[in-house]
Structure formats: C-alpha cells, structure tokens
Design a protein around this motif. Structure first.
Motif, mmCIF file in Angstrom:
data_model
loop_
_atom_site.group_PDB
_atom_site.id
_atom_site.type_symbol
_atom_site.label_atom_id
_atom_site.label_comp_id
_atom_site.label_asym_id
_atom_site.label_seq_id
_atom_site.Cartn_x
_atom_site.Cartn_y
_atom_site.Cartn_z
ATOM 1 N N PRO A 253 -8.965 14.449 -50.296
ATOM 2 C CA PRO A 253 -9.932 13.369 -50.128
ATOM 3 C C PRO A 253 -10.948 13.291 -51.266
ATOM 4 C CG PRO A 253 -10.373 15.136 -48.564
ATOM 5 C CD PRO A 253 -9.084 15.472 -49.256
ATOM 6 N N GLU B 268 -17.494 6.790 -47.384
ATOM 7 C CA GLU B 268 -17.144 7.042 -45.985
ATOM 8 C C GLU B 268 -15.837 6.381 -45.572
ATOM 9 O OE1 GLU B 268 -20.738 6.107 -43.802
ATOM 10 O OE2 GLU B 268 -21.400 8.203 -43.946
ATOM 11 N N SER C 237 -13.971 9.752 -46.365
ATOM 12 C CA SER C 237 -14.357 10.881 -45.522
ATOM 13 C C SER C 237 -15.802 10.726 -45.076
ATOM 14 C CB SER C 237 -14.220 12.191 -46.299
ATOM 15 O OG SER C 237 -14.705 13.271 -45.531
ATOM 16 N N THR C 238 -16.067 11.100 -43.841
ATOM 17 C CA THR C 238 -17.440 11.099 -43.332
ATOM 18 C C THR C 238 -18.009 12.508 -43.283
ATOM 19 O OG1 THR C 238 -16.641 11.195 -41.052
ATOM 20 C CG2 THR C 238 -17.114 8.999 -41.952
ATOM 21 N N HIS C 239 -17.242 13.483 -43.750
ATOM 22 C CA HIS C 239 -17.704 14.867 -43.749
ATOM 23 C C HIS C 239 -18.743 15.045 -44.861
ATOM 24 C CE1 HIS C 239 -17.589 19.243 -44.160
ATOM 25 N NE2 HIS C 239 -17.203 19.232 -42.902
ATOM 26 N N THR D 9 -17.669 16.916 -48.060
ATOM 27 C CA THR D 9 -16.695 16.151 -48.835
ATOM 28 C C THR D 9 -17.386 15.015 -49.572
ATOM 29 O OG1 THR D 9 -14.979 16.713 -47.237
ATOM 30 C CG2 THR D 9 -14.519 14.860 -48.720
ATOM 31 N N THR D 10 -18.302 14.330 -48.893
ATOM 32 C CA THR D 10 -19.067 13.251 -49.517
ATOM 33 C C THR D 10 -19.819 13.777 -50.733
ATOM 34 O OG1 THR D 10 -19.309 12.087 -47.411
ATOM 35 C CG2 THR D 10 -20.913 11.562 -49.127
#
Length: 119
Positions: free
Chosen positions: A6, A32, A35-37, A40-41
């Motif tokens: 991602p 987002e 990814s919404t983590h 990771t963002t």
C-alpha cells in the motif's frame, strides 16, 4: 510490476496528482483511498516527499513530479456493481487507475476527477 504494497501504491498515486497544491487534509483524503491506517498514511507521505513527488510547507502540500495520468491509457472503466473507494457510494461504472504498483479503484465519475486533481 504489480505489488500489494500500500505504501508503494500510495506513493505512485501522489506522484500522479494534478493539483497545484492541496491542504494536508485534502491530501490525506487521497491517501485514505489506499489505506486508513495512520502508520501507512505517514509512510506514504514521508516516502512521497523523500522521492521528490510532493513538497510540504506546514499544512500545504504541492505535487512536484508533473507525471499526470492519461485518462485514455491509465484509467480503465468497467461496468458492474462497485463501491467507490473514496466516498463509499454504490456505482455501476467503476474507474480504475493503472499504476506500476497495481490497479487502484474503483471510483465513481466525480471521485476519480477529485482524486486525480481534474476537478
């Protein structure tokens, strides 16, 4: 070379933005879709900046790579039953972005323009 990473997908998405500049929350809105983590963002932001795809000045982010998407060859349209990755709406036509790291989508017609900076 498609990958399930991602971070790489997010970095490649940010490298193709057509916005002159975005606020940090607007940029996060694009990330987002991958990814919404939070970790990771953060990794996507840091790697995109490290590679020179974006520059950050406080809450303002400027895409600097200038590698815009070609809607004719890099955005694929498919019919079916989909849920937009950005807004969650049910859509019957999905727009998918073809990146080296893989395909990203589906998006509805207005969200694909917003994500890429065409709107």
């Amino acid at each position: 070379m498609a990958t399930d990473d991602p971070v790489e997908l997010g970095v490649q998405l940010l490298a193709r933005l057509e916005h002159a500049e975005l606020s940090l929350p607007e940029l996060i809105d694009r990330i987002e879709t991958v990814s919404t983590h939070p970790e990771t963002t953060r990794a996507i932001l840091e790697e995109a900046e490290r590679r020179g795809h974006i520059s950050r000045d406080g809450e303002t982010v400027k895409p600097v790579s200038g590698q815009f998407l070609s809607f004719e060859s890099e955005v694929v349209t498919r019919g079916g039953e989909f849920e937009c990755r950005r807004c969650g709406a049910s859509i019957s036509t999905g727009y998918f972005i073809k990146l080296e790291a893989g395909e990203h989508g589906p998006f509805g017609s207005s969200c694909i323009r917003k994500v890429t900076g065409r709107e």
